[in-house]
Design a protein around this motif. Structure first.
Motif, mmCIF file in Angstrom:
data_model
loop_
_atom_site.group_PDB
_atom_site.id
_atom_site.type_symbol
_atom_site.label_atom_id
_atom_site.label_comp_id
_atom_site.label_asym_id
_atom_site.label_seq_id
_atom_site.Cartn_x
_atom_site.Cartn_y
_atom_site.Cartn_z
ATOM 1 N N VAL A 163 48.614 78.321 97.824
ATOM 2 C CA VAL A 163 47.595 77.901 98.975
ATOM 3 C C VAL A 163 46.391 78.716 99.032
ATOM 4 O O VAL A 163 46.285 79.915 99.008
ATOM 5 N N ARG A 164 45.423 77.818 99.150
ATOM 6 C CA ARG A 164 44.097 78.517 99.410
ATOM 7 C C ARG A 164 43.195 77.730 100.308
ATOM 8 O O ARG A 164 43.212 76.482 100.120
ATOM 9 N N ILE A 165 42.204 78.389 101.027
ATOM 10 C CA ILE A 165 41.603 77.840 101.957
ATOM 11 C C ILE A 165 40.142 78.516 101.958
ATOM 12 O O ILE A 165 40.181 79.634 101.952
ATOM 13 N N GLU A 166 39.070 77.686 101.747
ATOM 14 C CA GLU A 166 37.951 78.192 101.522
ATOM 15 C C GLU A 166 36.792 77.232 102.194
ATOM 16 O O GLU A 166 36.712 76.165 102.031
ATOM 17 N N ASP A 167 36.007 78.059 102.890
ATOM 18 C CA ASP A 167 34.514 77.502 103.251
ATOM 19 C C ASP A 167 33.359 78.373 102.883
ATOM 20 O O ASP A 167 33.592 79.370 102.503
ATOM 21 N N THR A 168 32.202 77.575 102.809
ATOM 22 C CA THR A 168 31.047 78.221 102.418
ATOM 23 C C THR A 168 30.498 78.348 103.922
ATOM 24 O O THR A 168 30.351 77.566 104.654
ATOM 25 N N PHE A 169 29.772 79.812 104.086
ATOM 26 C CA PHE A 169 28.917 79.948 105.339
ATOM 27 C C PHE A 169 27.473 80.581 105.109
ATOM 28 O O PHE A 169 27.311 80.852 103.746
ATOM 29 N N TYR A 170 26.743 80.399 105.829
ATOM 30 C CA TYR A 170 25.415 80.948 105.924
ATOM 31 C C TYR A 170 25.155 81.951 107.015
ATOM 32 O O TYR A 170 25.686 81.501 108.073
ATOM 33 N N ILE A 171 24.446 82.958 106.853
ATOM 34 C CA ILE A 171 24.346 83.993 107.729
ATOM 35 C C ILE A 171 22.829 83.461 108.471
ATOM 36 O O ILE A 171 21.875 83.811 107.747
ATOM 37 N N ALA A 172 23.063 83.122 109.791
ATOM 38 C CA ALA A 172 21.669 82.926 110.308
ATOM 39 C C ALA A 172 20.943 84.205 110.799
ATOM 40 O O ALA A 172 21.078 85.192 110.803
ATOM 41 N N GLU A 173 19.677 83.650 111.307
ATOM 42 C CA GLU A 173 18.743 84.820 111.648
ATOM 43 C C GLU A 173 19.328 85.590 112.801
ATOM 44 O O GLU A 173 19.014 86.707 112.912
ATOM 45 N N ASP A 174 19.984 85.042 113.782
ATOM 46 C CA ASP A 174 20.649 85.571 114.723
ATOM 47 C C ASP A 174 21.944 86.357 114.429
ATOM 48 O O ASP A 174 22.618 87.125 115.224
ATOM 49 N N GLY A 175 22.056 86.635 113.122
ATOM 50 C CA GLY A 175 23.302 87.294 112.707
ATOM 51 C C GLY A 175 24.477 86.198 112.749
ATOM 52 O O GLY A 175 25.626 86.946 112.229
ATOM 53 N N SER A 176 24.796 85.147 113.120
ATOM 54 C CA SER A 176 25.928 84.527 113.487
ATOM 55 C C SER A 176 26.074 83.849 111.998
ATOM 56 O O SER A 176 25.582 83.705 111.097
ATOM 57 N N LEU A 177 27.646 83.561 111.891
ATOM 58 C CA LEU A 177 28.111 83.103 110.850
ATOM 59 C C LEU A 177 28.432 81.553 110.858
ATOM 60 O O LEU A 177 29.103 81.156 111.534
ATOM 61 N N ILE A 178 27.666 80.591 110.051
ATOM 62 C CA ILE A 178 27.544 79.289 110.067
ATOM 63 C C ILE A 178 28.184 78.380 109.029
ATOM 64 O O ILE A 178 28.002 78.882 108.075
ATOM 65 N N SER A 179 29.398 77.963 109.382
ATOM 66 C CA SER A 179 30.230 77.068 108.525
ATOM 67 C C SER A 179 29.106 75.986 107.841
ATOM 68 O O SER A 179 28.723 75.170 108.644
ATOM 69 N N LEU A 180 29.180 75.771 106.402
ATOM 70 C CA LEU A 180 28.486 74.681 105.848
ATOM 71 C C LEU A 180 29.662 73.582 105.397
ATOM 72 O O LEU A 180 29.404 72.818 104.480
ATOM 73 N N THR A 181 30.994 73.937 105.758
ATOM 74 C CA THR A 181 32.138 72.852 105.251
ATOM 75 C C THR A 181 32.793 72.479 106.581
ATOM 76 O O THR A 181 33.965 72.878 106.674
ATOM 77 N N PRO A 182 32.368 71.441 107.363
ATOM 78 C CA PRO A 182 33.117 71.006 108.423
ATOM 79 C C PRO A 182 33.964 69.969 108.092
ATOM 80 O O PRO A 182 33.794 68.964 108.625
ATOM 81 N N PHE A 183 35.001 70.421 107.203
ATOM 82 C CA PHE A 183 36.105 69.431 106.621
ATOM 83 C C PHE A 183 37.515 69.748 107.356
ATOM 84 O O PHE A 183 37.644 71.034 107.350
ATOM 85 N N ARG A 184 38.155 68.915 107.981
ATOM 86 C CA ARG A 184 39.395 69.420 108.360
ATOM 87 C C ARG A 184 40.318 70.280 107.470
ATOM 88 O O ARG A 184 40.371 70.184 106.312
ATOM 89 N N LYS A 185 41.329 71.059 108.093
ATOM 90 C CA LYS A 185 41.956 72.019 107.446
ATOM 91 C C LYS A 185 43.513 71.421 107.676
ATOM 92 O O LYS A 185 44.312 72.646 107.865
ATOM 93 N N ASP A 186 43.692 70.296 107.657
ATOM 94 C CA ASP A 186 45.076 69.977 107.753
ATOM 95 C C ASP A 186 46.008 70.375 106.478
ATOM 96 O O ASP A 186 45.387 69.881 105.468
ATOM 97 N N LEU A 187 47.277 70.424 106.656
ATOM 98 C CA LEU A 187 47.959 70.705 105.405
ATOM 99 C C LEU A 187 48.661 69.329 104.884
ATOM 100 O O LEU A 187 48.551 68.951 103.563
ATOM 101 N N ILE A 188 48.907 68.505 105.924
ATOM 102 C CA ILE A 188 49.549 67.347 105.671
ATOM 103 C C ILE A 188 48.712 66.223 105.494
ATOM 104 O O ILE A 188 47.981 65.876 106.498
ATOM 105 N N LEU A 189 48.728 65.591 104.264
ATOM 106 C CA LEU A 189 47.955 64.364 104.020
ATOM 107 C C LEU A 189 48.947 63.225 104.218
ATOM 108 O O LEU A 189 49.724 63.076 103.214
ATOM 109 N N PRO A 190 48.891 62.437 105.271
ATOM 110 C CA PRO A 190 49.874 61.256 105.229
ATOM 111 C C PRO A 190 49.429 60.221 104.616
ATOM 112 O O PRO A 190 48.246 59.775 104.397
ATOM 113 N N LEU A 191 50.547 59.480 104.082
ATOM 114 C CA LEU A 191 50.097 58.086 103.469
ATOM 115 C C LEU A 191 50.299 57.070 104.455
ATOM 116 O O LEU A 191 51.082 57.192 105.582
ATOM 117 N N PHE A 192 49.728 55.888 104.342
ATOM 118 C CA PHE A 192 49.631 54.713 105.351
ATOM 119 C C PHE A 192 50.895 54.143 105.084
ATOM 120 O O PHE A 192 51.367 54.147 103.924
#
Length: 406
Positions: free
Chosen positions: A377-406
């Motif tokens: 198991v591994r979870i990874e996002d890429t982040f940018y450190i903004a001018e105000d020092g905040s950590l901004i995610s560049l990877t707004p994709f769901r972190k669901d473990l289960i991928l259901p089939l139709f």
């Protein structure tokens, strides 16, 4: 940033930087002169001056697109030098160009990509025949490593664009798998009843990347036991199965070379066995621990140590409490991302040199690996450190473990 190059040259007592062009993509060349497709010649930058390009006549127009001063190699006598009996015509050409461009002597920093044997031969020839020039290499972190550690607005714009397209491919891959069904053996199947394989999924991803102007640099799509080895790429012939963890690590770059994005998700198709869910929950908690440990100007190793503390408290082996372990948490927490997929800063307990700074683009990627249990198991996002020092995610994709089939 790029504005720091002259200062970094001065600190190294470099008179000039020389970056040979090559058929292979060169991050250093891209960083210095911009994205350009030249396969021969070189870029030269004297301290305090803009770079220039020396190229073959076939690539003058391509080089001119950079907006920099461009010279034909024949303006420096390349045809005559090549036809002569010099032991190393390329090295002699370099020396000629340096002199005619006003570099009479000094330390010349050599960066980029190329065949090591040829570069060593050039260095040896110059030392013997043109000792006024010292061709200098350096270990990491290099001048370019340090300059590239923080990104300017144009770089961030390109990275954001790659991130958005990469997330779009993640979603397309989720949707592609989801439209399939499973048979009685818990094998995911296509409409004709044949198994959907990792190779099928990989080919789909490659097409999706290409359609978005991106190229793969070695994606990981590893299932079951293979997912338990962090850099196992996955086996193309393997059918997708229900309930087995899949580590999907996607780190494409701009087509033809350029800026990267780096993201990982772990999926179980249909359902997740309890033992996989437990490991996944621990990794997700570690991800949150990472974010809580972040602080502008803080040493990066403190974030890794917070994750190590958490995993060890849950009974998982780590590379800190057992440096020989091949299971549990066995890698660093993250790294910088840019023209190279692995850049500074490093987020590891093995180094206390780096700190979190405005302008950095970094990954955070905790993971746990138990291959003999068929779990990774591994979870990874890429982040940018903004001018105000905040950590901004560049990877707004769901972190669901289960991928259901139709």
């Amino acid at each position: 940033m790029k504005q720091d190059i002259d200062r970094l040259m001065q600190e190294r007592d470099l008179t000039a930087i020389l970056i040979p062009a090559d058929h292979n993509y060169s991050p250093a060349l891209d960083y210095l002169v911009g994205h350009v497709h030249i396969t021969g010649g070189f870029a030269l930058k004297k301290i305090g001056e803009s770079p220039v390009l020396i190229v073959g006549i076939m690539e003058i127009e391509e080089a001119a697109a950079t907006g920099l001063t461009v010279y034909s190699d024949n303006q420096f006598g390349w045809a005559e030098i090549r036809a002569s009996d010099y032991e190393n015509p390329t090295a002699e050409f370099w020396a000629t160009c340096l002199k005619q461009l006003g570099v009479e002597a000094g330390k010349i920093g050599i960066y980029g990509v190329g065949e090591l044997n040829l570069l060593l031969a050039i260095q040896q020839y110059m030392a013997q025949n043109h000792p006024q020039y010292q061709l200098i290499g350096e270990k990491a972190p290099t001048l370019f490593d340090l300059a590239a550690m923080t990104k300017d607005a144009d770089e961030l714009m390109r990275i954001r664009s790659v991130a958005e397209r990469t997330v779009s491919v993640q979603q397309a891959t989720w949707d592609f798998i989801q439209q399939h069904q499973a048979d009685a053996t818990e094998t995911v199947i296509k409409a004709d009843g044949s198994p959907l394989t990792i190779g099928d999924v990989r080919r789909f991803i490659l097409i999706q990347l290409m359609e978005r102007g991106l190229e793969d640099t070695g994606m990981i799509f590893a299932q079951g036991r293979d997912a338990g080895f962090p850099h196992s790429r996955g086996q193309d012939h393997m059918p997708l199965k229900l309930g087995q963890p899949i580590v999907f690590d996607l780190f494409p770059r701009e087509l033809g070379g350029g800026y990267h994005h780096d993201t990982t998700r772990t999926w179980c198709i249909g359902y997740a066995p309890p033992e996989v869910q437990k490991i996944y929950d621990d990794v997700m908690t570690a991800f949150e621990v990472s974010l809580e440990a972040y602080g502008l100007n803080k040493p990066t190793h403190l974030m890794q140590e917070a994750v190590l503390n958490y995993f060890e408290s849950q009974g998982h082996p780590t590379s800190r409490n057992d440096p020989q372990t091949t299971v549990g948490y066995i890698h660093s927490l993250g790294h910088g991302v840019g023209l190279k997929i692995h850049e500074a800063p490093r987020i590891t307990h093995l180094s206390n040199e780096d700190t979190f700074q405005v302008g950095q683009v970094i990954t955070i990627e905790p993971g746990l690996y138990y291959p003999e249990q068929g779990i990774g198991v591994r979870i990874e996002d890429t982040f940018y450190i903004a001018e105000d020092g905040s950590l901004i995610s560049l990877t707004p994709f769901r972190k669901d473990l289960i991928l259901p089939l139709f």
